[in-house]
Design an enzyme around this catalytic site. Structure first.
Site, PDB file in Angstrom:
ATOM      1  N   GLU A  45       0.677  -1.450  -0.208  1.00 16.27           N
ATOM      2  CA  GLU A  45      -0.184   0.020   0.078  1.00 16.27           C
ATOM      3  C   GLU A  45       0.712   0.928   0.115  1.00 16.27           C
ATOM      4  OE1 GLU A  45      -3.028   1.272   3.046  1.00 16.27           O
ATOM      5  OE2 GLU A  45      -0.443   1.726   4.431  1.00 16.27           O
ATOM      6  N   ASN A  46       2.506   1.181   0.214  1.00 14.91           N
ATOM      7  CA  ASN A  46       3.020   2.119   0.491  1.00 14.91           C
ATOM      8  C   ASN A  46       3.690   2.731  -0.507  1.00 14.91           C
ATOM      9  OD1 ASN A  46       3.361   2.132   3.602  1.00 14.91           O
ATOM     10  ND2 ASN A  46       2.012   3.250   2.607  1.00 14.91           N
ATOM     11  N   ASN A  72      -5.054   1.380   5.282  1.00 12.34           N
ATOM     12  CA  ASN A  72      -4.864   2.311   5.268  1.00 12.34           C
ATOM     13  C   ASN A  72      -5.070   3.459   4.348  1.00 12.34           C
ATOM     14  OD1 ASN A  72      -2.425   2.393   6.961  1.00 12.34           O
ATOM     15  ND2 ASN A  72      -3.203   4.471   7.244  1.00 12.34           N
ATOM     16  N   HIS A  73      -3.912   2.715   3.319  1.00  9.85           N
ATOM     17  CA  HIS A  73      -4.232   3.773   2.024  1.00  9.85           C
ATOM     18  C   HIS A  73      -4.192   3.571   1.172  1.00  9.85           C
ATOM     19  CE1 HIS A  73      -1.783   7.049   4.172  1.00  9.85           C
ATOM     20  NE2 HIS A  73      -0.726   6.009   5.227  1.00  9.85           N
ATOM     21  N   HIS A 180       1.816  -2.119   8.992  1.00  5.35           N
ATOM     22  CA  HIS A 180       1.503  -0.495   9.131  1.00  5.35           C
ATOM     23  C   HIS A 180       2.722   0.102   9.580  1.00  5.35           C
ATOM     24  CE1 HIS A 180      -0.879   3.259   9.653  1.00  5.35           C
ATOM     25  NE2 HIS A 180      -0.214   3.257  10.708  1.00  5.35           N
TER      26      HIS A 180
END
Length: 263
Positions: A45-46, A72-73, A180
């Site tokens: 996600e990053n 969350n992203h 995370h």
């Protein structure tokens, strides 16, 4: 003689930026071969610092990931929405609203065993709008679609929430790991009822950084200044994660090994 009931599952910590993605492409297949890995889950996600594009997702998959998980992203890059609906190998947290694209649980057939992968997100200090991850896990595990091995990526901020989830699911899932926070923890273990666990895998990205970004930007932020748009740090990278050795005969974990591969 190969035991076809024993599987080495590799979980890779959050990819941060282009340099982290390039290092994954250079090192993942070699690591898989060295450790005899049967199945790999990568949190992506990053890859764009905050979010993931379709082209980056395909690069991660082509690099040797069997599944990409998010957090969350997940929707940091809006163009990912169509891929989430189209492909089974990319998951967003299952406890997001059903109104958003994608899904958070999928079963993959390895021939000798089926692997269920569940992606969840925590609510403590992270995403209070998500549904309860504990009861979401219960519902997914009660599904008629069965699997010999069940893996959970719990994308959460609070260590207490991750630890509580591990005890809650102990013996019901094969392995549960946290993502995370981008910092690996030294608590890898097999829980009393047989679930492999680690609180956080760490990250795949620049070594000399603060969670993957340029240190001076993070320092400026804590000093009360204006750091500007976060930029991935320069320099050599690391790939961090863990390998879970799982017996498909009972679906339980036999051992957990942290991995840290550096340029």
């Amino acid at each position: 003689m190969k035991d076809y009931n024993i599987y080495h599952i590799l979980a890779v910590g959050d990819i941060v930026g282009e340099s982290g993605l390039i290092w994954l492409e250079k090192s993942l297949r070699t690591l898989r071969k060295l450790k005899g890995v049967s199945f790999t889950v990568v949190n992506g996600e990053n890859a764009s610092n905050t979010g993931l594009t379709p082209s980056q997702a395909r690069r991660i998959y082509d690099a040797g990931a069997d599944v990409i998980t998010l957090g969350n992203h997940a929707f940091g890059k809006q163009q990912i929405k169509s891929l989430l609906d189209e492909e089974p190998w990319i998951l967003r947290p299952a406890n997001f609203s059903p109104r958003v694209p994608g899904h958070g649980c999928e079963i993959f057939d390895l021939g000798f065993a089926r692997v269920r992968v569940i992606n969840l997100i925590g609510r403590c200090a992270l995403d209070w709008k998500a549904s309860d991850p504990f009861t979401t896990a219960d519902k997914l595990l009660l599904s008629k679609n069965t699997a010999e091995i069940t893996l959970v990526d719990f994308h959460a901020e609070a260590t207490s929430e991750k630890l509580a989830m591990a005890y809650y699911l102990d013996g019901r899932v094969s392995a549960l790991w946290g993502t995370h926070t981008h910092v690996p923890t030294a608590d890898e273990r097999v829980y009393p009822k047989g679930t492999g666990y680690i609180t956080d895998l760490g990250m795949t990205g620049p070594i000399e950084s603060v969670l993957g970004i340029r240190p001076e930007q993070s320092v400026e932020s804590f000093l009360g200044g204006l750091p500007g748009k976060y930029v991935t740090a320069d320099g050599p990278c690391k790939l961090q994660g863990a390998i879970f050795t799982i017996d498909a005969r009972d679906g339980l974990c036999r051992s957990v090994e942290r991995v840290d591969v550096r340029e």
